[in-house]
Design a protein around this motif. Structure first.
Motif, PDB file in Angstrom:
ATOM      1  N   SER A  19       0.829  -1.194   0.000  1.00 37.90           N
ATOM      2  CA  SER A  19       0.000   0.000   0.000  1.00 37.90           C
ATOM      3  C   SER A  19       0.872   1.256   0.000  1.00 37.90           C
ATOM      4  CB  SER A  19      -0.937   0.002   1.209  1.00 37.90           C
ATOM      5  OG  SER A  19      -0.196   0.017   2.401  1.00 37.90           O
TER       6      SER A  19
ATOM      7  N   LYS B 284      -4.515  -0.339 -13.719  1.00 39.85           N
ATOM      8  CA  LYS B 284      -5.208   0.166 -12.539  1.00 39.85           C
ATOM      9  C   LYS B 284      -6.493  -0.632 -12.367  1.00 39.85           C
ATOM     10  CE  LYS B 284      -7.363   4.242 -12.784  1.00 39.85           C
ATOM     11  NZ  LYS B 284      -7.560   5.716 -12.746  1.00 39.85           N
TER      12      LYS B 284
ATOM     13  N   TYR C 228     -10.114  -0.919 -10.024  1.00 38.25           N
ATOM     14  CA  TYR C 228     -11.068  -0.553  -8.988  1.00 38.25           C
ATOM     15  C   TYR C 228     -11.780  -1.817  -8.511  1.00 38.25           C
ATOM     16  CZ  TYR C 228     -10.539   4.289 -10.639  1.00 38.25           C
ATOM     17  OH  TYR C 228     -10.041   5.524 -11.002  1.00 38.25           O
TER      18      TYR C 228
ATOM     19  N   SER D 135      -6.991   6.747  -6.664  1.00 41.17           N
ATOM     20  CA  SER D 135      -7.023   5.731  -5.611  1.00 41.17           C
ATOM     21  C   SER D 135      -7.558   4.421  -6.178  1.00 41.17           C
ATOM     22  CB  SER D 135      -7.898   6.207  -4.438  1.00 41.17           C
ATOM     23  OG  SER D 135      -7.369   7.378  -3.859  1.00 41.17           O
ATOM     24  N   ALA D 136      -6.731   3.398  -6.156  1.00 41.85           N
ATOM     25  CA  ALA D 136      -7.060   2.107  -6.763  1.00 41.85           C
ATOM     26  C   ALA D 136      -5.917   1.149  -6.462  1.00 41.85           C
ATOM     27  CB  ALA D 136      -7.228   2.256  -8.280  1.00 41.85           C
ATOM     28  N   VAL D 137      -6.054  -0.070  -6.943  1.00 43.38           N
ATOM     29  CA  VAL D 137      -4.947  -1.033  -6.881  1.00 43.38           C
ATOM     30  C   VAL D 137      -4.210  -0.982  -8.217  1.00 43.38           C
ATOM     31  CG1 VAL D 137      -4.258  -3.440  -6.564  1.00 43.38           C
ATOM     32  CG2 VAL D 137      -6.230  -2.523  -5.308  1.00 43.38           C
ATOM     33  N   TYR D 138      -2.892  -0.886  -8.148  1.00 46.79           N
ATOM     34  CA  TYR D 138      -2.064  -0.808  -9.347  1.00 46.79           C
ATOM     35  C   TYR D 138      -1.258  -2.094  -9.484  1.00 46.79           C
ATOM     36  CZ  TYR D 138      -3.343   4.032  -9.814  1.00 46.79           C
ATOM     37  OH  TYR D 138      -4.065   5.195  -9.991  1.00 46.79           O
TER      38      TYR D 138
ATOM     39  N   THR E 269      -0.303  -2.961  -5.692  1.00 48.14           N
ATOM     40  CA  THR E 269      -0.103  -1.945  -4.655  1.00 48.14           C
ATOM     41  C   THR E 269      -1.359  -1.100  -4.582  1.00 48.14           C
ATOM     42  OG1 THR E 269       2.302  -1.809  -4.994  1.00 48.14           O
ATOM     43  CG2 THR E 269       1.229   0.080  -3.948  1.00 48.14           C
ATOM     44  N   THR E 270      -1.916  -0.972  -3.388  1.00 45.81           N
ATOM     45  CA  THR E 270      -3.099  -0.150  -3.198  1.00 45.81           C
ATOM     46  C   THR E 270      -2.684   1.289  -2.943  1.00 45.81           C
ATOM     47  OG1 THR E 270      -4.340  -2.015  -2.280  1.00 45.81           O
ATOM     48  CG2 THR E 270      -5.175   0.197  -1.828  1.00 45.81           C
TER      49      THR E 270
ATOM     50  N   GLN F 154      -3.717   5.113  -2.139  1.00 45.01           N
ATOM     51  CA  GLN F 154      -4.747   5.997  -1.604  1.00 45.01           C
ATOM     52  C   GLN F 154      -4.255   7.428  -1.722  1.00 45.01           C
ATOM     53  OE1 GLN F 154      -5.460   5.846   2.637  1.00 45.01           O
ATOM     54  NE2 GLN F 154      -7.568   6.532   2.413  1.00 45.01           N
TER      55      GLN F 154
ATOM     56  N   GLU G 215      -6.562 -11.358  -2.384  1.00 43.88           N
ATOM     57  CA  GLU G 215      -5.290 -10.773  -1.945  1.00 43.88           C
ATOM     58  C   GLU G 215      -4.114 -11.180  -2.821  1.00 43.88           C
ATOM     59  OE1 GLU G 215      -5.675  -8.557   0.362  1.00 43.88           O
ATOM     60  OE2 GLU G 215      -7.761  -9.157   0.638  1.00 43.88           O
TER      61      GLU G 215
END
Lengths: 115, 116
Positions: free
Chosen positions: A10, A37, A39, A85-88, A109-110, A112, B40
């Motif tokens: 993160s 990316k 969501y 803001s998302a997971v990459y 990687t999240t 924010q 995860e």
């Protein structure tokens, strides 16, 4: 055997600042790298890519850097926005000569971005 | 919508049943890829298909899983006799032929498979 690693689960940054996401790989034969990316409850969206013959590619607020000697790539987002803001995920592609279309993904990687 | 279309978005099956996941590639794309994402974790490659051909199935479990991309219609990922461990998000991606340059894969929104 994790060939593509994103060691930071993160990252939190302030709106307007730079976000830097990192990715390491182990296979020197990879010749194409991508960032996606994602969501929640959606599929990955393609952001930017780079060929192994280059060391930098830029598209608007997004820049990807490739350091082949270190087997490392990074994604820079500047300025960061809350909508980022998302997971990459970073992903790597084996050479075309291997006749596989697979992409090998990191764990993500999240990011924010705080207003 | 010209994107990659996957259906159903959510699928619930009981152990031992069959699951069929469908994927229609983007217009003009002739290459289809299936990936699985466990909670995860990142996406794991399963299979790469072109029309009527399996090009690379190195990521497919040896048993119970199969994939096809017929001449007409969507690509199908089929899981027979599902078990709890099959619960995951299954994503399909498509790309045009690689041609002279690399082409990014474009993803659908996935099918969330839940096994009771």
């Amino acid at each position: 055997d994790q060939q593509v690693k994103q060691n930071s689960p993160s990252l939190s940054v302030q709106e307007g600042r730079i976000s830097i996401l990192n990715c390491d790989y182990t296979n020197s034969m990879f010749d194409y790298f991508l960032w996606y990316k994602k969501y929640p409850a959606e599929g990955p969206t393609f952001l930017i890519s780079i060929s192994s013959i280059k060391d930098k590619n830029e598209d608007g607020r997004f820049t990807v850097f490739l350091n082949k000697s270190a087997k490392h790539l990074s994604l820079h987002i500047v300025p960061s926005q809350p909508g980022d803001s998302a997971v990459y995920f970073c992903a790597a592609s084996p050479p075309r000569s291997s006749n596989t279309g697979k992409l090998i993904f990191g764990q993500g990687t999240t990011l924010q971005v705080k207003p | 919508n010209a994107g990659v279309m996957q259906n159903p978005r959510h699928l619930v099956r009981r152990r031992g049943q069959e699951a069929r996941l469908r994927c229609s590639p983007m217009k003009g794309h002739s290459h289809v890829y299936w990936y699985r994402q466990l909670p995860e974790e990142g996406l794991k490659f399963m299979v790469y298909l072109q029309k009527e051909n399996i090009i690379d199935e190195s990521g497919m479990p040896k048993e119970r899983f199969s994939a096809e991309f017929p001449k007409e219609g969507p690509s199908i990922l089929r899981i027979q006799q599902v078990v709890r461990g099959d619960s995951a998000a299954y994503f399909c991606a498509s790309s045009p032929p690689r041609g002279r340059g690399n082409q990014p894969q474009h993803f659908g929104d996935g099918t969330r498979l839940s096994i009771l």
